[in-house]
Design a protein around this motif. Structure first.
Motif, PDB file in Angstrom:
ATOM      1  N   GLY A 242       0.838  -1.303   0.115  1.00 35.89           N
ATOM      2  CA  GLY A 242       0.130  -0.074   0.002  1.00 35.89           C
ATOM      3  C   GLY A 242       0.699   1.400  -0.051  1.00 35.89           C
ATOM      4  O   GLY A 242       0.384   2.302  -0.538  1.00 35.89           O
ATOM      5  N   LEU A 315      -4.395  -3.433  -5.326  1.00 39.37           N
ATOM      6  CA  LEU A 315      -4.241  -4.151  -4.235  1.00 39.37           C
ATOM      7  C   LEU A 315      -3.172  -5.234  -4.277  1.00 39.37           C
ATOM      8  O   LEU A 315      -2.901  -5.852  -3.305  1.00 39.37           O
ATOM      9  CB  LEU A 315      -5.727  -4.949  -4.186  1.00 39.37           C
ATOM     10  N   ASN A 338      10.286  -6.428   5.069  1.00 42.39           N
ATOM     11  CA  ASN A 338       9.298  -5.936   6.141  1.00 42.39           C
ATOM     12  C   ASN A 338       8.002  -5.423   5.267  1.00 42.39           C
ATOM     13  O   ASN A 338       8.146  -4.311   4.622  1.00 42.39           O
ATOM     14  CB  ASN A 338       9.494  -5.029   7.085  1.00 42.39           C
TER      15      ASN A 338
HETATM   16  P1  ADP Z   1       3.979  -6.038   8.969  1.00 46.83           P
HETATM   17  O1  ADP Z   1       2.948  -6.324  10.217  1.00 46.83           O
HETATM   18  O2  ADP Z   1       4.694  -7.172   8.346  1.00 46.83           O
HETATM   19  O3  ADP Z   1       4.923  -4.748   9.505  1.00 46.83           O
HETATM   20  P2  ADP Z   1       1.998  -3.944   7.794  1.00 46.83           P
HETATM   21  O4  ADP Z   1       1.410  -3.983   9.206  1.00 46.83           O
HETATM   22  O5  ADP Z   1       2.779  -2.794   7.663  1.00 46.83           O
HETATM   23  O6  ADP Z   1       3.139  -5.148   7.948  1.00 46.83           O
HETATM   24  O7  ADP Z   1       1.007  -4.334   6.714  1.00 46.83           O
HETATM   25  C1  ADP Z   1       0.410  -5.519   6.366  1.00 46.83           C
HETATM   26  C2  ADP Z   1      -1.063  -4.845   5.712  1.00 46.83           C
HETATM   27  O8  ADP Z   1      -0.821  -4.128   4.507  1.00 46.83           O
HETATM   28  C3  ADP Z   1      -1.736  -6.130   5.504  1.00 46.83           C
HETATM   29  O9  ADP Z   1      -3.053  -6.323   6.146  1.00 46.83           O
HETATM   30  C4  ADP Z   1      -2.114  -6.143   3.894  1.00 46.83           C
HETATM   31  O10 ADP Z   1      -3.240  -6.221   3.480  1.00 46.83           O
HETATM   32  C5  ADP Z   1      -1.693  -4.584   3.720  1.00 46.83           C
HETATM   33  N1  ADP Z   1      -1.677  -4.039   2.271  1.00 46.83           N
HETATM   34  C6  ADP Z   1      -0.615  -4.449   1.271  1.00 46.83           C
HETATM   35  N2  ADP Z   1      -0.810  -4.083   0.260  1.00 46.83           N
HETATM   36  C7  ADP Z   1      -1.724  -3.097   0.138  1.00 46.83           C
HETATM   37  C8  ADP Z   1      -2.384  -2.390  -0.794  1.00 46.83           C
HETATM   38  N3  ADP Z   1      -1.993  -2.334  -2.017  1.00 46.83           N
HETATM   39  N4  ADP Z   1      -3.575  -1.631  -0.328  1.00 46.83           N
HETATM   40  C9  ADP Z   1      -3.980  -2.040   0.892  1.00 46.83           C
HETATM   41  N5  ADP Z   1      -3.437  -2.475   1.873  1.00 46.83           N
HETATM   42  C10 ADP Z   1      -2.572  -3.044   1.585  1.00 46.83           C
END
Ligand code: ADP
Ligand code: MG
Length: 415
Positions: A242, A315, A338
């Motif tokens: 995202g 997405l 990460n």
């Molecule tokens: P981590 O816990 O590994 O540090 P984050 O909490 O930062 O990771 O991010 C994980 C979330 O990011 C997931 O729930 C995933 O659905 C969301 N995510 C990833 N790519 C997208 C996107 N393009 N649009 C919206 N959400 C996203």
């Protein structure tokens, strides 16, 4: 402590180099000693208090077994859930005692004091023989725990002669059982924390190159510290998930209804300039998977990153991006990842995350996964055992990657 980080020439707070010199259980004599071990037994349970995943308990076994074998009196402590600083039967560690005794094939004495350190705990510890194990009740039954109150830290410390911190997942919190207790007892690390600081510490301070960082996940704002810290260390920075859309927008692209943090556009621009100045290759998605709505069964298709329709949201990363990112990952000697590349919780948008997990798993270098959702994604997709290291603490791993001094690690004595 302040040290100079040779690679970046930045002054950083606390050196991970120092962490490599932290004492662990093998550096001290434990025979006959009452050894208090802070574990992370915060395991998921169903409504009937059946443990649904015991990976954290199994993770603690090497340290416990070492102490038993070396004839220590082993006193285990942990938190479980969020009992809000008061006894709550829902969060008792009793089921953990049971599972632990099954796994170790050894009796565990569970000291069921509501006040954690009470008559049962003191009696059990007094009567312990070498090689025996006592588990205390959930340390968060006491409100002093999360407030790191010295009274409680002292009560715990009075039960032992040595403190072993082996709970990486709470090492970023200064609580009575993770940090405060070290004011009264000598402190060394267990194998779990040792592994975290050895592998992540080396990657951050003396990495084999090329060093590639892959950052993704939901928001730029969650990861600013990580990006800034890694910016001083990596050769290649890959941004997906995202957070990529704030960067793409900052480059002048239209991102439709994709995740966007308007207030971080300037920061994204600055980071891109900084990368260019430092000679860091910064890669962003060149194609993406778009859908009309945030739904598992939403109709979706692939477009170039420059052509995201106004009424659609991206997405996942697309196939050209997977290829672009994988090419760099393949040649890397160190990879830190990460943040998922897309909304991996929905199978239709897990393709990018899975492909990158595969590329990382095929890399011949050191591969490290940090972050709660990233670790979950890699496990869910079946690549966990092909990585060098999956960091066990969500928040703690992030703070470690940010270069922040973790209180539960700071208290461990240097060699
Ligand atoms: P981590 O816990 O590994 O540090 P984050 O909490 O930062 O990771 O991010 C994980 C979330 O990011 C997931 O729930 C995933 O659905 C969301 N995510 C990833 N790519 C997208 C996107 N393009 N649009 C919206 N959400 C996203
Ligand atoms: Mg997360």
């Amino acid at each position: 402590m302040t040290v100079i980080d040779n690679y970046s020439n930045n002054i950083i707070k606390f050196g991970v180099k120092d962490m490599e010199l932290k004492k662990n259980i093998e550096d001290v004599s434990v025979i006959g000693k009452r050894v208090l071990v802070r574990c992370d037994f915060n395991v998921p349970m169903d409504a009937d208090k059946n443990i649904t995943d015991d990976i954290r308990i199994r993770g603690a076994l090497p340290t416990i077994k070492y102490l038993v074998k070396n004839e220590a009196k082993v006193i285990l402590m942990s938190h479980l859930g969020r009992p809000k600083g008061a006894p709550d039967a829902k969060y008792t560690l009793e089921p953990v005692a049971k599972r632990l005794s099954e796994l170790l094939e050894q009796e565990i004495i569970f000291a069921a004091d509501q006040e954690v350190v009470g008559t049962s705990a003191r009696k059990a510890v007094n009567e312990m023989k070498n090689g025996e194990i006592v588990l205390l009740e959930n340390v968060r039954f006491r409100k002093e725990e999360e407030k790191n109150k010295p009274e409680f830290a002292k009560e715990l410390a009075d039960l032992g002669d040595l403190f072993v911190n082996d709970a990486f997942g709470t090492a970023h919190r200064a609580h009575a059982s993770t940090a405060g207790i070290a004011d009264y007892l000598p402190c060394v690390s267990g194998y779990l924390i040792q592994k975290e600081i050895d592998i992540m510490g080396k990657a951050l301070h003396n990495p084999d190159r090329p060093f590639v960082a892959i950052l993704g996940g939901a928001k730029v704002s969650d990861k600013i510290g990580v990006i800034k810290n890694l910016m001083n260390k990596v050769d290649i920075l890959i941004v997906g998930g995202g957070m990529a859309f704030t960067f793409l927008k900052a480059m002048g692209y239209e991102v439709g209804k994709s995740l966007l943090e308007e207030e971080k556009l300037i920061l994204a621009k600055e980071l891109m300039t900084e990368a260019a100045e430092k000679g860091i290759k910064l890669l962003l998605p060149v194609d993406v998977v778009v859908a009309g709505e945030f739904k598992a069964d939403a109709e979706h298709f692939i477009v170039d990153a420059a052509e995201i329709p106004q009424d659609m949201m991206a997405l996942d990363i697309g196939p050209k991006t997977i290829e672009l990112f994988s090419e760099e990952i393949k040649n890397a000697q160190t990879v830190i990842w990460n943040g998922p590349m897309g909304v991996f919780e929905m199978p239709a948008f897990a393709v990018g995350t899975e492909a990158i997990a595969k590329s990382v798993s095929e890399s011949k270098g050191i591969t490290i996964i940090g972050g709660g959702d990233s670790a979950a994604a890699v496990e869910q997709l079946g690549y966990a055992d092909k990585m060098t290291h999956i960091s066990t603490g969500g928040g703690a791993s992030l703070e470690f990657l940010e270069g922040i001094e973790l209180p539960g690690i700071a208290v461990i004595e240097n060699k």
